[in-house]
Design a protein around this motif. Structure first.
Motif, PDB file in Angstrom:
ATOM      1  N   THR A 120     -33.160 -37.855  32.995  1.00 30.33           N
ATOM      2  CA  THR A 120     -32.474 -37.791  31.710  1.00 30.33           C
ATOM      3  C   THR A 120     -32.902 -38.956  30.823  1.00 30.33           C
ATOM      4  O   THR A 120     -33.046 -40.089  31.293  1.00 30.33           O
ATOM      5  CB  THR A 120     -30.951 -37.826  31.904  1.00 30.33           C
ATOM      6  N   MET A 121     -33.108 -38.633  29.547  1.00 31.21           N
ATOM      7  CA  MET A 121     -33.435 -39.637  28.541  1.00 31.21           C
ATOM      8  C   MET A 121     -32.235 -39.782  27.614  1.00 31.21           C
ATOM      9  O   MET A 121     -31.494 -38.804  27.407  1.00 31.21           O
ATOM     10  CB  MET A 121     -34.669 -39.189  27.760  1.00 31.21           C
ATOM     11  N   TYR A 122     -32.078 -40.963  27.040  1.00 38.82           N
ATOM     12  CA  TYR A 122     -30.941 -41.221  26.164  1.00 38.82           C
ATOM     13  C   TYR A 122     -31.413 -41.818  24.837  1.00 38.82           C
ATOM     14  O   TYR A 122     -32.463 -42.445  24.766  1.00 38.82           O
ATOM     15  CB  TYR A 122     -29.965 -42.197  26.818  1.00 38.82           C
ATOM     16  N   LEU A 123     -30.602 -41.641  23.836  1.00 39.04           N
ATOM     17  CA  LEU A 123     -30.814 -42.313  22.563  1.00 39.04           C
ATOM     18  C   LEU A 123     -29.467 -42.879  22.122  1.00 39.04           C
ATOM     19  O   LEU A 123     -28.581 -42.116  21.721  1.00 39.04           O
ATOM     20  CB  LEU A 123     -31.371 -41.374  21.499  1.00 39.04           C
ATOM     21  N   GLN A 124     -29.315 -44.175  22.263  1.00 38.83           N
ATOM     22  CA  GLN A 124     -28.105 -44.839  21.805  1.00 38.83           C
ATOM     23  C   GLN A 124     -28.285 -45.178  20.337  1.00 38.83           C
ATOM     24  O   GLN A 124     -29.200 -45.919  19.973  1.00 38.83           O
ATOM     25  CB  GLN A 124     -27.845 -46.107  22.616  1.00 38.83           C
ATOM     26  N   MET A 125     -27.411 -44.632  19.511  1.00 40.01           N
ATOM     27  CA  MET A 125     -27.514 -44.820  18.068  1.00 40.01           C
ATOM     28  C   MET A 125     -26.312 -45.620  17.587  1.00 40.01           C
ATOM     29  O   MET A 125     -25.167 -45.218  17.822  1.00 40.01           O
ATOM     30  CB  MET A 125     -27.563 -43.460  17.364  1.00 40.01           C
ATOM     31  N   SER A 126     -26.586 -46.730  16.947  1.00 46.18           N
ATOM     32  CA  SER A 126     -25.522 -47.604  16.454  1.00 46.18           C
ATOM     33  C   SER A 126     -25.708 -47.841  14.964  1.00 46.18           C
ATOM     34  O   SER A 126     -26.782 -47.611  14.421  1.00 46.18           O
ATOM     35  CB  SER A 126     -25.553 -48.943  17.204  1.00 46.18           C
ATOM     36  N   ASN A 127     -24.626 -48.312  14.356  1.00 43.87           N
ATOM     37  CA  ASN A 127     -24.667 -48.597  12.917  1.00 43.87           C
ATOM     38  C   ASN A 127     -25.252 -47.408  12.149  1.00 43.87           C
ATOM     39  O   ASN A 127     -26.139 -47.575  11.311  1.00 43.87           O
ATOM     40  CB  ASN A 127     -25.475 -49.859  12.646  1.00 43.87           C
ATOM     41  N   LEU A 128     -24.747 -46.234  12.443  1.00 45.51           N
ATOM     42  CA  LEU A 128     -25.283 -45.013  11.846  1.00 45.51           C
ATOM     43  C   LEU A 128     -25.048 -44.971  10.340  1.00 45.51           C
ATOM     44  O   LEU A 128     -24.018 -45.472   9.833  1.00 45.51           O
ATOM     45  CB  LEU A 128     -24.659 -43.796  12.517  1.00 45.51           C
ATOM     46  N   GLU A 129     -25.983 -44.355   9.666  1.00 45.53           N
ATOM     47  CA  GLU A 129     -25.959 -44.221   8.210  1.00 45.53           C
ATOM     48  C   GLU A 129     -25.993 -42.742   7.852  1.00 45.53           C
ATOM     49  O   GLU A 129     -26.490 -41.918   8.630  1.00 45.53           O
ATOM     50  CB  GLU A 129     -27.180 -44.924   7.612  1.00 45.53           C
ATOM     51  N   PRO A 130     -25.475 -42.377   6.670  1.00 49.90           N
ATOM     52  CA  PRO A 130     -25.534 -40.967   6.270  1.00 49.90           C
ATOM     53  C   PRO A 130     -26.957 -40.407   6.304  1.00 49.90           C
ATOM     54  O   PRO A 130     -27.143 -39.212   6.572  1.00 49.90           O
ATOM     55  CB  PRO A 130     -24.975 -40.991   4.852  1.00 49.90           C
ATOM     56  N   GLU A 131     -27.951 -41.272   6.079  1.00 48.69           N
ATOM     57  CA  GLU A 131     -29.351 -40.836   6.099  1.00 48.69           C
ATOM     58  C   GLU A 131     -29.816 -40.442   7.501  1.00 48.69           C
ATOM     59  O   GLU A 131     -30.898 -39.868   7.662  1.00 48.69           O
ATOM     60  CB  GLU A 131     -30.251 -41.937   5.556  1.00 48.69           C
ATOM     61  N   ASP A 132     -29.036 -40.779   8.518  1.00 48.29           N
ATOM     62  CA  ASP A 132     -29.387 -40.385   9.885  1.00 48.29           C
ATOM     63  C   ASP A 132     -28.941 -38.959  10.204  1.00 48.29           C
ATOM     64  O   ASP A 132     -29.247 -38.444  11.290  1.00 48.29           O
ATOM     65  CB  ASP A 132     -28.728 -41.341  10.891  1.00 48.29           C
ATOM     66  N   THR A 133     -28.238 -38.332   9.290  1.00 49.16           N
ATOM     67  CA  THR A 133     -27.792 -36.957   9.496  1.00 49.16           C
ATOM     68  C   THR A 133     -28.985 -36.031   9.645  1.00 49.16           C
ATOM     69  O   THR A 133     -29.880 -35.998   8.800  1.00 49.16           O
ATOM     70  CB  THR A 133     -26.913 -36.494   8.320  1.00 49.16           C
ATOM     71  N   ALA A 134     -29.023 -35.300  10.755  1.00 46.70           N
ATOM     72  CA  ALA A 134     -30.161 -34.425  11.056  1.00 46.70           C
ATOM     73  C   ALA A 134     -29.886 -33.698  12.366  1.00 46.70           C
ATOM     74  O   ALA A 134     -28.941 -34.032  13.086  1.00 46.70           O
ATOM     75  CB  ALA A 134     -31.446 -35.236  11.190  1.00 46.70           C
ATOM     76  N   VAL A 135     -30.733 -32.734  12.645  1.00 47.24           N
ATOM     77  CA  VAL A 135     -30.781 -32.159  13.993  1.00 47.24           C
ATOM     78  C   VAL A 135     -31.775 -33.003  14.795  1.00 47.24           C
ATOM     79  O   VAL A 135     -32.894 -33.232  14.346  1.00 47.24           O
ATOM     80  CB  VAL A 135     -31.222 -30.687  13.979  1.00 47.24           C
ATOM     81  N   TYR A 136     -31.328 -33.464  15.943  1.00 43.45           N
ATOM     82  CA  TYR A 136     -32.159 -34.322  16.789  1.00 43.45           C
ATOM     83  C   TYR A 136     -32.712 -33.500  17.950  1.00 43.45           C
ATOM     84  O   TYR A 136     -31.975 -32.796  18.628  1.00 43.45           O
ATOM     85  CB  TYR A 136     -31.341 -35.497  17.311  1.00 43.45           C
ATOM     86  N   TYR A 137     -34.020 -33.623  18.149  1.00 43.91           N
ATOM     87  CA  TYR A 137     -34.723 -32.887  19.187  1.00 43.91           C
ATOM     88  C   TYR A 137     -35.374 -33.857  20.173  1.00 43.91           C
ATOM     89  O   TYR A 137     -35.903 -34.892  19.765  1.00 43.91           O
ATOM     90  CB  TYR A 137     -35.837 -32.038  18.586  1.00 43.91           C
ATOM     91  N   CYS A 138     -35.362 -33.496  21.442  1.00 44.31           N
ATOM     92  CA  CYS A 138     -36.191 -34.228  22.385  1.00 44.31           C
ATOM     93  C   CYS A 138     -37.421 -33.381  22.703  1.00 44.31           C
ATOM     94  O   CYS A 138     -37.392 -32.143  22.596  1.00 44.31           O
ATOM     95  CB  CYS A 138     -35.431 -34.612  23.652  1.00 44.31           C
ATOM     96  N   ALA A 139     -38.492 -34.057  23.063  1.00 43.95           N
ATOM     97  CA  ALA A 139     -39.767 -33.385  23.272  1.00 43.95           C
ATOM     98  C   ALA A 139     -40.537 -34.066  24.384  1.00 43.95           C
ATOM     99  O   ALA A 139     -40.372 -35.268  24.632  1.00 43.95           O
ATOM    100  CB  ALA A 139     -40.577 -33.384  21.977  1.00 43.95           C
ATOM    101  N   HIS A 140     -41.414 -33.289  25.016  1.00 44.29           N
ATOM    102  CA  HIS A 140     -42.212 -33.751  26.151  1.00 44.29           C
ATOM    103  C   HIS A 140     -43.681 -33.766  25.763  1.00 44.29           C
ATOM    104  O   HIS A 140     -44.180 -32.827  25.110  1.00 44.29           O
ATOM    105  CB  HIS A 140     -41.994 -32.788  27.328  1.00 44.29           C
TER     106      HIS A 140
END
Length: 124
Positions: free
Chosen positions: A78-98
């Motif tokens: 499993t891979m993780y993405l810890q996102m902090s101090n989020l901004e409205p500009e970070d709004t999106a669909v997030y995809y993981c890829a190999h």
């Protein structure tokens, strides 16, 4: 065939945090890279971060450096993405890829398998 399943998206206020997960299964290559990409409405999909599965080398887009942290748990695949101090500009669909092989890449065509995406919405 490699399967990738993202989870952890949601709605958060600006300044808040979220942690995304990407569970992998199937026949991964012996050396590979996993990446996070995101796509906002009306925009192209863009690179966010990547990590090499063996050595753990990480790369980040300038827009998320210092706010996002990518990591992996080899035992849990499993891979993780810890996102902090989020901004409205970070709004999106997030995809993981190999991506096969050890070399990192920020380019979408280099990645051969993709998850279905998870929505992250940051309110102001």
């Amino acid at each position: 065939q490699v399967q990738l399943v993202e989870s952890g998206g949601g709605l958060v206020q600006a300044g808040g945090s979220l942690r995304l997960s990407c569970a992998t299964s199937g026949r991964t290559s012996s050396s590979y890279v996993l990446g996070w990409f995101r796509q906002a409405p009306g925009k192209e999909r863009e690179f966010v971060a990547s990590i090499s599965w063996i050595g753990g080398t990480t790369y980040y887009a300038d827009s998320v450096k210092g706010r996002f942290t990518i990591s992996r748990d080899n035992a849990k695949n499993t891979m993780y993405l810890q996102m902090s101090n989020l901004e409205p500009e970070d709004t999106a669909v997030y995809y993981c890829a190999h991506k096969k092989g050890p070399a990192a890449s920020t380019h979408l065509p280099a990645y051969d398998y993709w998850g279905q995406g998870t929505q992250v919405t940051v309110s102001s």
